[in-house]
Design an enzyme around this catalytic site. Structure first.
Site, PDB file in Angstrom:
ATOM      1  N   GLU A 172      68.217  24.709  18.093  1.00  0.00           N
ATOM      2  CA  GLU A 172      67.194  23.698  17.811  1.00  0.00           C
ATOM      3  C   GLU A 172      65.986  24.282  17.067  1.00  0.00           C
ATOM      4  OE1 GLU A 172      67.157  19.995  20.359  1.00  0.00           O
ATOM      5  OE2 GLU A 172      67.177  21.550  21.879  1.00  0.00           O
TER       6      GLU A 172
ATOM      7  N   SER B 241      69.224  21.409  24.810  1.00  0.00           N
ATOM      8  CA  SER B 241      69.727  20.407  23.867  1.00  0.00           C
ATOM      9  C   SER B 241      71.021  19.803  24.394  1.00  0.00           C
ATOM     10  CB  SER B 241      69.977  21.058  22.510  1.00  0.00           C
ATOM     11  OG  SER B 241      71.200  21.749  22.535  1.00  0.00           O
TER      12      SER B 241
ATOM     13  N   TYR C 280      70.868  13.539  16.427  1.00  0.00           N
ATOM     14  CA  TYR C 280      70.323  13.978  15.140  1.00  0.00           C
ATOM     15  C   TYR C 280      71.039  13.418  13.908  1.00  0.00           C
ATOM     16  CZ  TYR C 280      67.689  17.106  18.118  1.00  0.00           C
ATOM     17  OH  TYR C 280      66.861  17.605  19.086  1.00  0.00           O
TER      18      TYR C 280
ATOM     19  N   ARG D  46      59.050  14.662  29.164  1.00  0.00           N
ATOM     20  CA  ARG D  46      59.829  13.440  28.940  1.00  0.00           C
ATOM     21  C   ARG D  46      60.966  13.398  29.946  1.00  0.00           C
ATOM     22  NH1 ARG D  46      62.686  14.045  23.951  1.00  0.00           N
ATOM     23  NH2 ARG D  46      64.525  13.799  25.230  1.00  0.00           N
TER      24      ARG D  46
ATOM     25  N   ASP E 169      64.504  11.609  31.049  1.00  0.00           N
ATOM     26  CA  ASP E 169      65.628  10.762  30.634  1.00  0.00           C
ATOM     27  C   ASP E 169      66.252  10.161  31.889  1.00  0.00           C
ATOM     28  OD1 ASP E 169      65.105  11.681  28.103  1.00  0.00           O
ATOM     29  OD2 ASP E 169      66.726  13.154  28.081  1.00  0.00           O
TER      30      ASP E 169
ATOM     31  N   GLU F  40      67.518  14.018  33.408  1.00  0.00           N
ATOM     32  CA  GLU F  40      66.897  15.331  33.256  1.00  0.00           C
ATOM     33  C   GLU F  40      65.454  15.179  32.800  1.00  0.00           C
ATOM     34  OE1 GLU F  40      69.224  17.471  30.393  1.00  0.00           O
ATOM     35  OE2 GLU F  40      68.478  16.313  28.708  1.00  0.00           O
TER      36      GLU F  40
ATOM     37  N   ASN G 290      62.472  17.039  30.233  1.00  0.00           N
ATOM     38  CA  ASN G 290      62.304  17.905  29.074  1.00  0.00           C
ATOM     39  C   ASN G 290      60.827  18.281  29.014  1.00  0.00           C
ATOM     40  OD1 ASN G 290      61.976  18.808  26.378  1.00  0.00           O
ATOM     41  ND2 ASN G 290      63.754  17.623  25.738  1.00  0.00           N
TER      42      ASN G 290
ATOM     43  N   GLY H  24      60.611  16.968  21.715  1.00  0.00           N
ATOM     44  CA  GLY H  24      60.467  16.973  20.255  1.00  0.00           C
ATOM     45  C   GLY H  24      59.244  16.190  19.794  1.00  0.00           C
TER      46      GLY H  24
END
Length: 327
Positions: free
Chosen positions: A16, A166, A236, A275, A277, A291, A293, A297
């Protein structure tokens, strides 16, 4: 008042790297240059480099400084936007703690724990209204038997690297025949892997940040993917995934989600912006934690900037509040 010297740390050792560079470009473009003097530092295995107008300048790791034209510049603050190791797993945080430089992310302990999906799930267990998928953690050096796993968990199953920041190395399998290949694929990325039952429902991601001393929950994003699950390609590749911000959710559900993720933030001792999820189960709408983060990003179309804009806030002001709050 002199501007604050901010070292914007980008790059890292994972796949990443480029995503991190894009995050750094967006942060640098949005920070108030009257208040902050921003130096982007690229973190590679062999060197930490500031790419200046007159060529590359290497960081002196003894005191976290650079020398440009005879002037020694010491940094007041580090803004970490390295995804994966060493920026998301506590290594950079530990270094910065040792030399006394404030930074924008969770501390070394929280960063290390949250990189491990299985450990994180055990810490957040017991939060009111939060559920987690039934799972098994495997270590590469241990013997594992696919028949036992198949008897313990219900298909379909998700197989994923335990420490991956990732979505590389993930698979979804529908029966025992595909299990061994998926396990081998995940072990190529990580010596620990997680096998968990697939949760069917709507998928979301939500930002939480401490702003002006208060834990603030951003508007959620719903992730609608035409692929079977949100892997690296779905994340992506343009057009594969539709992101809806703010998500279409009733007000009472928004409040309930906000209370749950605030407890996650507090229980894991988070700092700065993170963040989470999660999935809302198809029939019952129960909250399933996927999870967290801790260096999400930050490219212009990433989820956190989307959510900040949906909240009616300027992205540059948001980053400024993150710096002020941890500086």
């Amino acid at each position: 008042m002199n501007p604050i010297n901010v070292a914007l740390l980008a790059g890292g050792y994972t796949g990443e790297y480029e995503v991190s560079i894009n995050s750094a470009k967006n942060i640098a473009a949005n920070l108030d240059l009257q208040k902050y003097k921003v130096y982007t530092i690229l973190i590679n295995r062999d060197s930490w480099v500031y790419e200046g107008a007159d060529g590359n300048v290497f960081v002196d790791k003894n005191d976290f400084s650079i020398t440009i034209g005879g002037d020694r510049i010491k940094f007041d603050f580090a803004f970490i936007t390295v995804h994966g190791t060493p920026g998301e797993d506590g290594k950079l945080q530990g270094y910065l703690d040792m030399i006394g430089i404030p930074y924008n992310t969770c501390d070394a302990t929280t960063s290390a724990i949250t990189m491990n999906k299985a450990y994180t799930k055990s810490v957040v267990q017991g939060i009111h209204g939060l559920h987690t998928a039934k799972s098994v953690q495997l270590h590469q050096k241990d013997r594992h038997d696919t028949a036992t796993i198949a008897a313990t968990l219900k298909f379909p199953l998700f197989i994923k690297p335990n420490n991956g920041g990732s979505s590389v190395g993930m698979s979804k399998v529908y029966n025992v025949a595909g299990l061994q290949d998926a396990i081998d694929k995940a072990f190529k990325e990580d010596p620990q892997i997680l096998i968990e039952e697939f949760i069917k429902g709507r998928e979301f991601s939500i930002g939480i940040a401490r702003l002006d001393g208060k834990v603030t929950v951003l508007p959620a994003t719903e992730i609608k993917s035409s692929k079977d699950f949100f892997d690296y390609e779905a994340k992506y590749t343009p057009g594969v995934t539709e992101e809806v911000t703010p998500a279409d959710l009733p007000a009472e559900k928004v409040q309930e989600i906000g209370e749950i993720v605030t407890q996650v933030y507090l229980r894991l001792n988070c700092r700065g912006m993170v963040r989470v999820d999660f999935i809302l189960l198809k029939d019952t709408q129960e909250f399933y934690f996927i999870e967290i983060n801790t260096t999400p990003g930050q490219s212009a179309n990433s989820l956190i900037p989307q959510q900040v804009r949906a909240m009616g806030m300027n992205v540059g002001n948001f980053y400024g509040k993150i710096i002020e709050g941890t500086h």
